[in-house]
Write a protein that holds these residues in place. Sequence first.
Motif, PDB file in Angstrom:
ATOM      1  N   ASN A   1     -49.926  50.489  56.491  1.00  0.00           N
ATOM      2  CA  ASN A   1     -49.797  51.338  57.677  1.00  0.00           C
ATOM      3  C   ASN A   1     -51.070  52.133  57.944  1.00  0.00           C
ATOM      4  O   ASN A   1     -51.463  52.313  59.091  1.00  0.00           O
ATOM      5  CB  ASN A   1     -48.602  52.282  57.535  1.00  0.00           C
ATOM      6  CG  ASN A   1     -47.308  51.603  57.888  1.00  0.00           C
ATOM      7  OD1 ASN A   1     -47.294  50.639  58.651  1.00  0.00           O
ATOM      8  ND2 ASN A   1     -46.223  52.069  57.326  1.00  0.00           N
TER       9      ASN A   1
ATOM     10  N   PHE B   1     -36.138  50.238  55.326  1.00  0.00           N
ATOM     11  CA  PHE B   1     -37.395  49.568  55.622  1.00  0.00           C
ATOM     12  C   PHE B   1     -37.477  48.317  54.767  1.00  0.00           C
ATOM     13  O   PHE B   1     -37.690  48.399  53.564  1.00  0.00           O
ATOM     14  CB  PHE B   1     -38.592  50.479  55.316  1.00  0.00           C
ATOM     15  CG  PHE B   1     -38.641  51.715  56.170  1.00  0.00           C
ATOM     16  CD1 PHE B   1     -39.063  51.657  57.491  1.00  0.00           C
ATOM     17  CD2 PHE B   1     -38.268  52.946  55.660  1.00  0.00           C
ATOM     18  CE1 PHE B   1     -39.105  52.789  58.276  1.00  0.00           C
ATOM     19  CE2 PHE B   1     -38.306  54.089  56.433  1.00  0.00           C
ATOM     20  CZ  PHE B   1     -38.727  54.017  57.745  1.00  0.00           C
TER      21      PHE B   1
ATOM     22  N   GLU C   1     -39.772  46.152  54.602  1.00  0.00           N
ATOM     23  CA  GLU C   1     -41.102  45.945  54.051  1.00  0.00           C
ATOM     24  C   GLU C   1     -41.294  46.670  52.724  1.00  0.00           C
ATOM     25  O   GLU C   1     -42.015  46.206  51.876  1.00  0.00           O
ATOM     26  CB  GLU C   1     -42.195  46.407  55.026  1.00  0.00           C
ATOM     27  CG  GLU C   1     -42.330  45.542  56.239  1.00  0.00           C
ATOM     28  CD  GLU C   1     -41.274  45.847  57.290  1.00  0.00           C
ATOM     29  OE1 GLU C   1     -41.273  45.164  58.312  1.00  0.00           O
ATOM     30  OE2 GLU C   1     -40.443  46.735  57.092  1.00  0.00           O
TER      31      GLU C   1
ATOM     32  N   ASN D   1     -40.205  50.008  62.921  1.00  0.00           N
ATOM     33  CA  ASN D   1     -40.229  48.877  61.995  1.00  0.00           C
ATOM     34  C   ASN D   1     -39.123  49.015  60.944  1.00  0.00           C
ATOM     35  O   ASN D   1     -39.357  48.884  59.750  1.00  0.00           O
ATOM     36  CB  ASN D   1     -41.600  48.743  61.342  1.00  0.00           C
ATOM     37  CG  ASN D   1     -41.885  47.312  60.944  1.00  0.00           C
ATOM     38  OD1 ASN D   1     -41.211  46.395  61.398  1.00  0.00           O
ATOM     39  ND2 ASN D   1     -42.860  47.130  60.099  1.00  0.00           N
TER      40      ASN D   1
ATOM     41  N   GLU E   1     -40.361  40.405  66.927  1.00  0.00           N
ATOM     42  CA  GLU E   1     -40.774  41.289  68.022  1.00  0.00           C
ATOM     43  C   GLU E   1     -40.541  40.618  69.366  1.00  0.00           C
ATOM     44  O   GLU E   1     -40.098  41.257  70.319  1.00  0.00           O
ATOM     45  CB  GLU E   1     -42.239  41.688  67.863  1.00  0.00           C
ATOM     46  CG  GLU E   1     -42.464  42.691  66.751  1.00  0.00           C
ATOM     47  CD  GLU E   1     -43.931  43.002  66.507  1.00  0.00           C
ATOM     48  OE1 GLU E   1     -44.804  42.246  66.967  1.00  0.00           O
ATOM     49  OE2 GLU E   1     -44.199  44.018  65.832  1.00  0.00           O
TER      50      GLU E   1
ATOM     51  N   ILE F   1     -42.517  38.525  61.660  1.00  0.00           N
ATOM     52  CA  ILE F   1     -42.501  39.803  62.389  1.00  0.00           C
ATOM     53  C   ILE F   1     -42.804  39.571  63.864  1.00  0.00           C
ATOM     54  O   ILE F   1     -42.131  40.115  64.739  1.00  0.00           O
ATOM     55  CB  ILE F   1     -43.493  40.801  61.760  1.00  0.00           C
ATOM     56  CG1 ILE F   1     -42.997  41.238  60.378  1.00  0.00           C
ATOM     57  CG2 ILE F   1     -43.704  42.014  62.667  1.00  0.00           C
ATOM     58  CD1 ILE F   1     -44.007  42.026  59.580  1.00  0.00           C
TER      59      ILE F   1
ATOM     60  N   CYS G   1     -39.669  55.709  71.010  1.00  0.00           N
ATOM     61  CA  CYS G   1     -38.813  54.541  71.217  1.00  0.00           C
ATOM     62  C   CYS G   1     -38.776  54.106  72.683  1.00  0.00           C
ATOM     63  O   CYS G   1     -38.154  53.095  73.011  1.00  0.00           O
ATOM     64  CB  CYS G   1     -37.388  54.843  70.754  1.00  0.00           C
ATOM     65  SG  CYS G   1     -37.274  55.220  69.008  1.00  0.00           S
TER      66      CYS G   1
ATOM     67  N   HIS H   1     -37.528  48.547  66.484  1.00  0.00           N
ATOM     68  CA  HIS H   1     -38.850  48.037  66.833  1.00  0.00           C
ATOM     69  C   HIS H   1     -39.920  49.131  66.714  1.00  0.00           C
ATOM     70  O   HIS H   1     -40.992  48.909  66.163  1.00  0.00           O
ATOM     71  CB  HIS H   1     -38.819  47.462  68.251  1.00  0.00           C
ATOM     72  CG  HIS H   1     -40.111  46.869  68.686  1.00  0.00           C
ATOM     73  ND1 HIS H   1     -40.619  45.722  68.138  1.00  0.00           N
ATOM     74  CD2 HIS H   1     -41.006  47.270  69.617  1.00  0.00           C
ATOM     75  CE1 HIS H   1     -41.777  45.441  68.711  1.00  0.00           C
ATOM     76  NE2 HIS H   1     -42.033  46.366  69.608  1.00  0.00           N
TER      77      HIS H   1
ATOM     78  N   THR I   1     -45.384  37.212  56.016  1.00  0.00           N
ATOM     79  CA  THR I   1     -44.330  37.696  56.920  1.00  0.00           C
ATOM     80  C   THR I   1     -44.837  37.980  58.330  1.00  0.00           C
ATOM     81  O   THR I   1     -44.030  38.287  59.214  1.00  0.00           O
ATOM     82  CB  THR I   1     -43.689  38.976  56.354  1.00  0.00           C
ATOM     83  OG1 THR I   1     -44.689  39.967  56.191  1.00  0.00           O
ATOM     84  CG2 THR I   1     -42.980  38.710  55.057  1.00  0.00           C
ATOM     85  N   GLU I   2     -46.142  37.878  58.563  1.00  0.00           N
ATOM     86  CA  GLU I   2     -46.687  38.187  59.892  1.00  0.00           C
ATOM     87  C   GLU I   2     -46.045  37.348  60.990  1.00  0.00           C
ATOM     88  O   GLU I   2     -45.684  37.861  62.039  1.00  0.00           O
ATOM     89  CB  GLU I   2     -48.204  37.969  59.918  1.00  0.00           C
ATOM     90  CG  GLU I   2     -48.994  39.215  59.777  1.00  0.00           C
ATOM     91  CD  GLU I   2     -50.493  38.945  59.857  1.00  0.00           C
ATOM     92  OE1 GLU I   2     -50.926  37.794  59.998  1.00  0.00           O
ATOM     93  OE2 GLU I   2     -51.218  39.930  59.773  1.00  0.00           O
TER      94      GLU I   2
ATOM     95  N   ASN J   1     -35.225  48.000  59.526  1.00  0.00           N
ATOM     96  CA  ASN J   1     -34.294  46.886  59.410  1.00  0.00           C
ATOM     97  C   ASN J   1     -33.136  47.119  60.388  1.00  0.00           C
ATOM     98  O   ASN J   1     -32.352  48.051  60.220  1.00  0.00           O
ATOM     99  CB  ASN J   1     -33.804  46.807  57.961  1.00  0.00           C
ATOM    100  CG  ASN J   1     -32.793  45.717  57.722  1.00  0.00           C
ATOM    101  OD1 ASN J   1     -32.310  45.067  58.639  1.00  0.00           O
ATOM    102  ND2 ASN J   1     -32.455  45.523  56.461  1.00  0.00           N
TER     103      ASN J   1
END
Length: 160
Positions: A86, A71, A73, A57, A123, A119, A27, A54, A115-116, A59
Motif C-alpha cells: 500500500n 482484508f 490480502e 479493498n 474490479e 483483482i 466510496c 471496492h 493476484t493482480e 472482502n
Amino acid sequence: METKSTTRVLTLMDSVGLSQVKFAEKCGIRPSNFNRALKSEKGISSQYLLRIAHAFNVNFEWLRNGIGDMFAEEKAIGKAQFAAFNQMLDANSSPVSQNVISGDNYQGTQTINATEGKIAALEQKIEAQTQLLAEKDKLIARQEQEIEFLRGLVNKQQQK
C-alpha cells in the motif's frame, strides 16, 4: 436496528479511522444517503457494499455475509507486506517503495503479481455490477413516475 452488515461496515470504518462523511465520500456515496443506509432496518444495500468493498479493498463476502477475513490480502501476503504494498501504491511506485516490495519481500511480491489479474477482473465485475444497479435504479424511478402519472389520470377520471 443495526444489521450484521451494518455492524461490519462500522467495524471497517473504525479500522480505517475515517469519519462517516470521509468514509462515504471515499466510496462515492453521498454522506446523507450513507447515513440513512446505516440507520435503515433493511441494512446497507448490495450496491453500497460493493462500493465500500471496492474503495477499501475489502472482502465483499465478509462485508455482506461475514464470511472470511476483512482484508483477504492480509491473509495471502501478511500484514507487513500488505502495508508495504500500500505504501508503494501511495508513493506512485517510487523506486524506494519498489525496493521494499521486491527486495526483502520477494515472496509477497510473487503473491501480489499472481493476484493482480484476479483483482483487475474483480474490479471490472464490480464496475459492471455497479452500472447495472444504477440502470436498475433509473428504470425503477421511471416506472414510479409512470405509476404516479397513471394515478393522476385515474383521479381525474374519478372526479368527473
